[in-house]
Design a protein around this motif. Sequence first.
Motif, PDB file in Angstrom:
ATOM      1  N   TRP A 143       0.842  -1.209   0.000  1.00  0.00           N
ATOM      2  CA  TRP A 143       0.000   0.000   0.000  1.00  0.00           C
ATOM      3  C   TRP A 143       0.871   1.250   0.000  1.00  0.00           C
ATOM      4  CZ3 TRP A 143      -3.619  -1.735   4.586  1.00  0.00           C
ATOM      5  CH2 TRP A 143      -4.479  -2.751   4.108  1.00  0.00           C
ATOM      6  N   HIS A 144       1.867   1.270   0.863  1.00  0.00           N
ATOM      7  CA  HIS A 144       2.684   2.477   0.997  1.00  0.00           C
ATOM      8  C   HIS A 144       3.472   2.764  -0.276  1.00  0.00           C
ATOM      9  CE1 HIS A 144       4.778   5.663   3.097  1.00  0.00           C
ATOM     10  NE2 HIS A 144       5.920   5.181   2.641  1.00  0.00           N
ATOM     11  N   GLU A 145       4.048   1.743  -0.871  1.00  0.00           N
ATOM     12  CA  GLU A 145       4.831   1.948  -2.087  1.00  0.00           C
ATOM     13  C   GLU A 145       3.954   2.319  -3.276  1.00  0.00           C
ATOM     14  OE1 GLU A 145       8.100   2.022  -2.229  1.00  0.00           O
ATOM     15  OE2 GLU A 145       8.271   1.552  -0.095  1.00  0.00           O
ATOM     16  N   ALA A 146       2.641   2.063  -3.159  1.00  0.00           N
ATOM     17  CA  ALA A 146       1.701   2.393  -4.240  1.00  0.00           C
ATOM     18  C   ALA A 146       0.985   3.712  -3.984  1.00  0.00           C
ATOM     19  CB  ALA A 146       0.682   1.268  -4.393  1.00  0.00           C
ATOM     20  N   ARG A 147       1.546   4.559  -3.147  1.00  0.00           N
ATOM     21  CA  ARG A 147       0.856   5.790  -2.754  1.00  0.00           C
ATOM     22  C   ARG A 147       0.604   6.720  -3.946  1.00  0.00           C
ATOM     23  NH1 ARG A 147       5.923   5.443  -0.998  1.00  0.00           N
ATOM     24  NH2 ARG A 147       7.471   7.037  -1.510  1.00  0.00           N
ATOM     25  N   GLY A 148       1.406   6.611  -4.985  1.00  0.00           N
ATOM     26  CA  GLY A 148       1.186   7.432  -6.167  1.00  0.00           C
ATOM     27  C   GLY A 148       0.192   6.834  -7.145  1.00  0.00           C
ATOM     28  N   HIS A 149      -0.245   5.597  -6.896  1.00  0.00           N
ATOM     29  CA  HIS A 149      -1.127   4.897  -7.828  1.00  0.00           C
ATOM     30  C   HIS A 149      -2.519   4.631  -7.260  1.00  0.00           C
ATOM     31  CE1 HIS A 149       2.984   3.954  -9.139  1.00  0.00           C
ATOM     32  NE2 HIS A 149       2.491   3.783 -10.339  1.00  0.00           N
ATOM     33  N   LEU A 150      -2.600   4.317  -5.973  1.00  0.00           N
ATOM     34  CA  LEU A 150      -3.882   3.909  -5.389  1.00  0.00           C
ATOM     35  C   LEU A 150      -4.984   4.959  -5.537  1.00  0.00           C
ATOM     36  CD1 LEU A 150      -2.927   1.968  -2.118  1.00  0.00           C
ATOM     37  CD2 LEU A 150      -3.841   1.038  -4.249  1.00  0.00           C
ATOM     38  N   PRO A 151      -4.706   6.258  -5.334  1.00  0.00           N
ATOM     39  CA  PRO A 151      -5.800   7.224  -5.514  1.00  0.00           C
ATOM     40  C   PRO A 151      -6.389   7.196  -6.926  1.00  0.00           C
ATOM     41  CG  PRO A 151      -4.017   8.225  -4.279  1.00  0.00           C
ATOM     42  CD  PRO A 151      -3.500   6.908  -4.775  1.00  0.00           C
ATOM     43  N   PHE A 152      -5.549   7.001  -7.934  1.00  0.00           N
ATOM     44  CA  PHE A 152      -6.045   6.955  -9.312  1.00  0.00           C
ATOM     45  C   PHE A 152      -6.812   5.658  -9.575  1.00  0.00           C
ATOM     46  CE2 PHE A 152      -2.386   9.820  -9.450  1.00  0.00           C
ATOM     47  CZ  PHE A 152      -2.965  10.931 -10.064  1.00  0.00           C
ATOM     48  N   LEU A 153      -6.337   4.555  -8.986  1.00  0.00           N
ATOM     49  CA  LEU A 153      -7.057   3.295  -9.130  1.00  0.00           C
ATOM     50  C   LEU A 153      -8.435   3.392  -8.487  1.00  0.00           C
ATOM     51  CD1 LEU A 153      -6.955   0.248  -9.961  1.00  0.00           C
ATOM     52  CD2 LEU A 153      -6.260  -0.203  -7.597  1.00  0.00           C
ATOM     53  N   PHE A 154      -8.486   3.945  -7.267  1.00  0.00           N
ATOM     54  CA  PHE A 154      -9.765   4.062  -6.569  1.00  0.00           C
ATOM     55  C   PHE A 154     -10.693   5.050  -7.271  1.00  0.00           C
ATOM     56  CE2 PHE A 154      -9.109   2.345  -2.002  1.00  0.00           C
ATOM     57  CZ  PHE A 154      -8.480   1.218  -2.521  1.00  0.00           C
ATOM     58  N   ALA A 155     -10.132   6.111  -7.839  1.00  0.00           N
ATOM     59  CA  ALA A 155     -10.967   7.072  -8.564  1.00  0.00           C
ATOM     60  C   ALA A 155     -11.600   6.423  -9.784  1.00  0.00           C
ATOM     61  CB  ALA A 155     -10.131   8.279  -8.981  1.00  0.00           C
ATOM     62  N   GLY A 156     -10.797   5.686 -10.563  1.00  0.00           N
ATOM     63  CA  GLY A 156     -11.342   5.008 -11.733  1.00  0.00           C
ATOM     64  C   GLY A 156     -12.370   3.967 -11.364  1.00  0.00           C
ATOM     65  N   SER A 157     -12.083   3.203 -10.312  1.00  0.00           N
ATOM     66  CA  SER A 157     -13.005   2.161  -9.872  1.00  0.00           C
ATOM     67  C   SER A 157     -14.297   2.763  -9.332  1.00  0.00           C
ATOM     68  CB  SER A 157     -12.337   1.299  -8.799  1.00  0.00           C
ATOM     69  OG  SER A 157     -13.202   0.285  -8.351  1.00  0.00           O
ATOM     70  N   ALA A 158     -14.192   3.859  -8.592  1.00  0.00           N
ATOM     71  CA  ALA A 158     -15.391   4.527  -8.073  1.00  0.00           C
ATOM     72  C   ALA A 158     -16.250   5.058  -9.208  1.00  0.00           C
ATOM     73  CB  ALA A 158     -14.994   5.662  -7.138  1.00  0.00           C
ATOM     74  N   LEU A 159     -15.604   5.583 -10.246  1.00  0.00           N
ATOM     75  CA  LEU A 159     -16.349   6.121 -11.384  1.00  0.00           C
ATOM     76  C   LEU A 159     -17.118   5.016 -12.103  1.00  0.00           C
ATOM     77  CD1 LEU A 159     -16.981   8.681 -12.906  1.00  0.00           C
ATOM     78  CD2 LEU A 159     -14.899   8.361 -14.256  1.00  0.00           C
ATOM     79  N   THR A 160     -16.481   3.864 -12.290  1.00  0.00           N
ATOM     80  CA  THR A 160     -17.194   2.763 -12.938  1.00  0.00           C
ATOM     81  C   THR A 160     -18.303   2.211 -12.040  1.00  0.00           C
ATOM     82  OG1 THR A 160     -15.519   1.178 -12.169  1.00  0.00           O
ATOM     83  CG2 THR A 160     -15.240   2.067 -14.382  1.00  0.00           C
TER      84      THR A 160
END
Length: 305
Positions: free
Chosen positions: A164-181
């Motif tokens: 989770w910590h090493e993905a701090r630059g990616h997780l917000p974008f993943l969650f944003a895309g997933s929330a949108l779908t």
Amino acid sequence: MSPRAERTMVDPVEFTSYYGRPILKEPAWKQPDVPLYLFLGGAAGSSATIASLAGLTGRPGLARVGRLVAAAGAGASVVALIHDLGRPARFLHMLRVLKPTSPLSVGSWILAPFSGLAAASAGSAETGLLRPIGKLAGAAAGVAGPAMCTYTAVLLADTATPSWHEARGHLPFLFAGSALTSGAGAALIAAPRDEIGPVVSAGLVGAAAELVVARQLEHGLGVVSEPYRLGRAGKLLKAARGLTAAGAALSLGARRSKVAAVASGAAYLAAGLCTRFGVYQAGVASAKDPKYVVVPQRERMAERG
């Protein structure tokens, strides 16, 4: 000595810890409470924004679905969080003081007002009472929607859990895309077909973002990408990719066929669940294995040296 006679003098490295115990504690959050909390909050946030924009563009059926999903999702998200905490008082304690440096504190102050705004908006629209206040509440919930979609990713990334910590630059974008779908999925199922044009486009944008970022998570973080590809997390995230792609493909026929719309929406919602559970499982797996703590630390030391 001939090359064939040569042998390795150093044994292969085994990443162990003191008495074989994990270096980090596993996340103490409960399952399925927290993965559901992550999913429901994201779906609620995107639905509130969809409802607000639908109201401005003259799509009353789509706006109504967005308001109801936002209110129901936010309420269920609060219930899941309180169940994980053990008692309601713990959630209320987090609201006593706002700490801008604490993602948990900021997240609590996003979730609590958003839930109230979404409930007020839906309640006013359904009962016809206090319409001006309901419209203001809906607009405010729509503005807060993007924060609802992404703040949970910041909560995960702020922990010491390696994947989770090493993905701090990616997780917000993943969650944003997933929330949108997910928000688009709910609308595709329940909104009138003649009003779903914008959510079809929104779903395609969210699906593209989710698929691109998921690949970066699974291959672009070095050794800590492994938990996103292996075990239960890998299976869940693979299923999420397939469901997202299927939802996007089916949505292309949603305006002509109610069956395609419902199937697309169901695929998007299932993908959202798989994504949240998969990301959670990847974090748990990375906390259990000392390798995911030791290797990144050695790599950072080597870079500094």
